[in-house]
Motif scaffolding. Structure first.
Motif, PDB file in Angstrom:
ATOM      1  N   ALA A  48       0.302  -1.088  -0.079  1.00  0.00           N
ATOM      2  CA  ALA A  48       0.316  -0.217  -0.221  1.00  0.00           C
ATOM      3  C   ALA A  48       0.881   1.488   0.293  1.00  0.00           C
ATOM      4  O   ALA A  48       0.624   2.031  -0.718  1.00  0.00           O
ATOM      5  CB  ALA A  48      -0.841  -0.230   1.286  1.00  0.00           C
ATOM      6  N   ALA A  49       1.726   1.051   0.512  1.00  0.00           N
ATOM      7  CA  ALA A  49       2.606   2.495   0.871  1.00  0.00           C
ATOM      8  C   ALA A  49       3.882   2.129  -0.775  1.00  0.00           C
ATOM      9  O   ALA A  49       3.519   4.093  -1.346  1.00  0.00           O
ATOM     10  CB  ALA A  49       3.695   2.167   2.524  1.00  0.00           C
ATOM     11  N   ALA A  50       3.919   1.677  -1.131  1.00  0.00           N
ATOM     12  CA  ALA A  50       4.664   1.833  -2.351  1.00  0.00           C
ATOM     13  C   ALA A  50       4.260   2.283  -3.282  1.00  0.00           C
ATOM     14  O   ALA A  50       4.179   3.002  -4.636  1.00  0.00           O
ATOM     15  CB  ALA A  50       5.282   0.175  -2.512  1.00  0.00           C
ATOM     16  N   SER A  51       2.628   1.209  -3.365  1.00  0.00           N
ATOM     17  CA  SER A  51       1.502   1.987  -4.246  1.00  0.00           C
ATOM     18  C   SER A  51       1.351   3.602  -4.147  1.00  0.00           C
ATOM     19  O   SER A  51       0.822   3.046  -5.966  1.00  0.00           O
ATOM     20  CB  SER A  51       0.072   0.762  -4.850  1.00  0.00           C
ATOM     21  OG  SER A  51      -0.515   1.383  -3.235  1.00  0.00           O
ATOM     22  N   LYS A  52       1.606   4.062  -3.716  1.00  0.00           N
ATOM     23  CA  LYS A  52       1.252   5.730  -3.811  1.00  0.00           C
ATOM     24  C   LYS A  52       2.142   6.441  -4.284  1.00  0.00           C
ATOM     25  O   LYS A  52       1.797   7.131  -5.023  1.00  0.00           O
ATOM     26  CB  LYS A  52       1.690   6.368  -2.451  1.00  0.00           C
ATOM     27  CG  LYS A  52      -0.002   5.412  -0.965  1.00  0.00           C
ATOM     28  CD  LYS A  52       0.138   6.693  -0.176  1.00  0.00           C
ATOM     29  CE  LYS A  52      -0.613   5.635   0.997  1.00  0.00           C
ATOM     30  NZ  LYS A  52      -2.092   5.290   0.581  1.00  0.00           N
ATOM     31  N   ASN A  53       3.316   5.607  -5.090  1.00  0.00           N
ATOM     32  CA  ASN A  53       4.486   5.790  -6.235  1.00  0.00           C
ATOM     33  C   ASN A  53       4.022   5.912  -7.001  1.00  0.00           C
ATOM     34  O   ASN A  53       4.995   5.754  -7.788  1.00  0.00           O
ATOM     35  CB  ASN A  53       5.935   6.061  -5.495  1.00  0.00           C
ATOM     36  CG  ASN A  53       5.891   6.758  -4.542  1.00  0.00           C
ATOM     37  OD1 ASN A  53       5.461   8.114  -4.099  1.00  0.00           O
ATOM     38  ND2 ASN A  53       6.803   6.080  -3.418  1.00  0.00           N
ATOM     39  N   ALA A  54       2.933   4.591  -7.530  1.00  0.00           N
ATOM     40  CA  ALA A  54       2.829   4.387  -8.925  1.00  0.00           C
ATOM     41  C   ALA A  54       2.011   5.131  -9.349  1.00  0.00           C
ATOM     42  O   ALA A  54       1.447   6.257  -9.162  1.00  0.00           O
ATOM     43  CB  ALA A  54       1.815   2.766  -8.895  1.00  0.00           C
ATOM     44  N   ALA A  55       2.681   5.324 -11.219  1.00  0.00           N
ATOM     45  CA  ALA A  55       1.710   6.144 -11.631  1.00  0.00           C
ATOM     46  C   ALA A  55       0.253   5.739 -11.690  1.00  0.00           C
ATOM     47  O   ALA A  55      -0.575   6.727 -11.776  1.00  0.00           O
ATOM     48  CB  ALA A  55       1.748   5.680 -13.327  1.00  0.00           C
ATOM     49  N   ARG A  56      -0.195   4.807 -11.916  1.00  0.00           N
ATOM     50  CA  ARG A  56      -2.092   4.310 -11.676  1.00  0.00           C
ATOM     51  C   ARG A  56      -1.976   2.891 -10.987  1.00  0.00           C
ATOM     52  O   ARG A  56      -1.011   2.260 -11.579  1.00  0.00           O
ATOM     53  CB  ARG A  56      -2.090   4.676 -13.871  1.00  0.00           C
ATOM     54  CG  ARG A  56      -3.269   4.166 -13.056  1.00  0.00           C
ATOM     55  CD  ARG A  56      -4.003   4.518 -14.968  1.00  0.00           C
ATOM     56  NE  ARG A  56      -5.406   4.038 -15.072  1.00  0.00           N
ATOM     57  CZ  ARG A  56      -6.224   4.167 -16.062  1.00  0.00           C
ATOM     58  NH1 ARG A  56      -5.489   4.082 -16.734  1.00  0.00           N
ATOM     59  NH2 ARG A  56      -7.381   3.953 -15.920  1.00  0.00           N
TER      60      ARG A  56
END
Length: 96
Positions: A48-56
């Motif tokens: 969840a934390a890492a996905s905050k930096n995902a483009a989408r």
């Protein structure tokens, strides 16, 4: 988008989190589509934390309703058509 993670299993959460952090650290654009019971990866704190930096980040709405009924979805809900569009945008696809 440089890389799309196609997540189909909640067991992939630690791997996707580590890869996502590495891509973000290198300035690479990445995203993910979660389907099947892979939608459960969104409750993994590291992912969840890492996905905050995902483009989408998007989930299959049918899979969310099936495996996470009653919980608010923290990301975009969509159909398999969204999955296809994301794959078309990605330079590479990593299936987890």
């Amino acid at each position: 988008m440089d890389v799309l993670f196609h997540i189909t299993s909640p067991d992939a959460a630690p791997i996707a989190a580590a890869l996502g952090r590495a891509f973000s650290d290198k300035g690479k654009a990445w995203g993910c589509f979660l389907t099947n019971d892979g939608v459960k990866a969104l409750v993994d704190p590291a992912f969840a934390a890492a996905s905050k930096n995902a483009a989408r980040v998007a989930v299959c709405e049918h899979s969310w309703d099936l495996h996470m009924a009653g919980l608010d979805c923290p990301v975009e809900r969509g159909s398999q058509t969204i999955n296809s569009a994301l794959m078309a945008e990605a330079g590479r696809v990593v299936s987890l």
